[in-house]
Design a protein around this motif. Structure first.
Motif, short mmCIF file in Angstrom:
data_model
loop_
_atom_site.label_atom_id
_atom_site.label_comp_id
_atom_site.label_asym_id
_atom_site.label_seq_id
_atom_site.Cartn_x
_atom_site.Cartn_y
_atom_site.Cartn_z
N TYR A 254 8.96 -23.15 3.18
CA TYR A 254 7.85 -22.85 4.09
C TYR A 254 7.78 -21.36 4.41
CZ TYR A 254 6.48 -27.68 4.63
OH TYR A 254 6.01 -28.94 4.37
N SER A 255 8.92 -20.70 4.44
CA SER A 255 8.92 -19.25 4.67
C SER A 255 8.26 -18.53 3.50
CB SER A 255 10.34 -18.73 4.84
OG SER A 255 10.97 -19.34 5.93
N LEU A 256 8.61 -18.93 2.28
CA LEU A 256 8.04 -18.28 1.10
C LEU A 256 6.53 -18.47 1.06
CD1 LEU A 256 10.78 -19.05 -1.58
CD2 LEU A 256 10.35 -16.89 -0.42
N LEU A 257 6.06 -19.66 1.47
CA LEU A 257 4.62 -19.92 1.51
C LEU A 257 3.92 -19.05 2.54
CD1 LEU A 257 4.40 -23.82 1.28
CD2 LEU A 257 3.60 -22.16 -0.41
N ALA A 258 4.65 -18.71 3.61
CA ALA A 258 4.03 -17.96 4.72
C ALA A 258 4.00 -16.45 4.45
CB ALA A 258 4.78 -18.25 6.01
N ILE A 259 4.72 -16.00 3.42
CA ILE A 259 4.75 -14.57 3.12
C ILE A 259 3.43 -14.17 2.44
CG2 ILE A 259 5.85 -12.79 1.68
CD1 ILE A 259 8.50 -14.22 2.16
N PRO A 260 2.73 -13.15 2.97
CA PRO A 260 1.45 -12.77 2.36
C PRO A 260 1.61 -12.27 0.92
CG PRO A 260 2.08 -11.24 4.12
CD PRO A 260 3.08 -12.33 4.13
N MET A 261 0.56 -12.50 0.11
CA MET A 261 0.59 -12.06 -1.29
C MET A 261 0.65 -10.54 -1.38
SD MET A 261 0.33 -14.66 -3.39
CE MET A 261 -0.54 -14.18 -4.90
N LYS A 262 -0.15 -9.89 -0.52
CA LYS A 262 -0.15 -8.42 -0.51
C LYS A 262 0.26 -7.95 0.87
CE LYS A 262 -3.23 -7.15 -4.18
NZ LYS A 262 -4.34 -6.30 -4.59
N PRO A 263 1.57 -7.87 1.11
CA PRO A 263 2.03 -7.51 2.45
C PRO A 263 1.61 -6.08 2.83
CG PRO A 263 3.88 -8.10 0.99
CD PRO A 263 2.66 -8.04 0.16
N LEU A 264 1.25 -5.91 4.10
CA LEU A 264 0.93 -4.58 4.61
C LEU A 264 1.83 -4.31 5.82
CD1 LEU A 264 -2.97 -4.31 4.66
CD2 LEU A 264 -1.37 -3.22 3.08
N CYS A 265 2.42 -3.09 5.86
CA CYS A 265 3.31 -2.74 6.98
C CYS A 265 2.53 -2.69 8.28
CB CYS A 265 4.04 -1.44 6.71
SG CYS A 265 2.96 -0.02 6.56
N ARG B 160 0.81 -1.21 0.00
CA ARG B 160 0.00 0.00 0.00
C ARG B 160 0.85 1.27 0.00
NH1 ARG B 160 -4.43 -0.07 4.58
NH2 ARG B 160 -5.19 -1.94 3.50
N CYS B 161 1.88 1.31 0.84
CA CYS B 161 2.69 2.54 0.93
C CYS B 161 4.09 2.37 0.33
CB CYS B 161 2.81 3.00 2.38
SG CYS B 161 3.88 1.96 3.40
N LEU B 162 4.43 1.14 -0.10
CA LEU B 162 5.72 0.82 -0.71
C LEU B 162 6.90 0.97 0.25
CD1 LEU B 162 5.18 2.47 -4.24
CD2 LEU B 162 4.51 0.19 -3.44
N GLY B 163 6.61 1.11 1.54
CA GLY B 163 7.67 1.18 2.55
C GLY B 163 8.22 -0.20 2.86
N GLN B 164 9.49 -0.23 3.32
CA GLN B 164 10.10 -1.50 3.71
C GLN B 164 9.75 -1.78 5.16
OE1 GLN B 164 12.75 -3.48 2.00
NE2 GLN B 164 11.85 -2.51 0.20
N PHE B 165 9.47 -3.03 5.48
CA PHE B 165 9.22 -3.37 6.87
C PHE B 165 9.61 -4.81 7.13
CE2 PHE B 165 5.34 -6.00 6.65
CZ PHE B 165 5.01 -5.82 5.32
#
Ligand code: ZN
Ligand code: ZN
Length: 169
Positions: A120-131, A65-70
């Protein structure tokens, strides 16, 4: 995350080993390291070693949403079977597993958990990450990250869907 299992392979079915995990691995394959911590239990089964892991790690993500790194924390729980590629008693090669995706123990009796942790880590990463759940996003007009304060733009900008209607009116 390599564990020598030559001893465990020579023990009877049901033998257990508990391991503390505390290592840095490159989960996303982009050269950044993620600290992985937790426990793995290895169980000798008839044909394999079953690894049951409970791990924590964190990856750097870009907010959709904001393109910030977190930094995003991940909890991983998985169970994977590792098949030996050589007979521990004789050193003779074992027939390869039927499924190519099966994890294996190499000819030096090293069981490497890295690839499973990565997958398993890659599977756990959300498709649309939010900070954060209430991320304010970026201003449609000037592009400022609104989590860092509001910009000088007028509050009501025109929604492009409405401007088409306004033209008709
Ligand atoms: Zn954000
Ligand atoms: Zn603005």
């Amino acid at each position: 995350m390599q564990i020598n299992v030559s001893q465990l392979l020579q023990e009877p079915i049901g033998a257990l080993r508990d391991y503390k995990v505390n290592e840095v691995i490159d989960i996303k394959g982009d050269g950044t390291g993620s600290a992985v911590e937790g426990e793995c239990r290895l169980l000798r089964t008839q044909r394999s070693i079953l690894a049951t892991c409970s791990l924590r790690t964190a990856v750097e993500l870009t907010c959709s949403r904001c393109l910030g790194q977190f930094s995003h924390h991940l909890k991983l729980k998985f169970e994977e079977e590792y098949l030996p590629t050589v007979d521990v008693a004789t050193g003779a090669p074992m027939p390869p597993p039927e499924e190519a995706s099966t994890f294996t123990i190499d000819e030096h009796h090293i069981l490497d958990l890295t690839e499973a942790v990565r997958q398993y880590s890659l599977l756990a990463i959300p498709m649309k990450p939010l900070c954060s759940e209430d991320c304010a996003g970026i201003c449609q007009n000037c592009g400022k990250n609104l989590n860092q304060g509001s910009c000088g733009c007028p509050k009501q900008y025109t929604d492009p869907r409405w401007s088409e209607l306004t033209k008709l009116l």
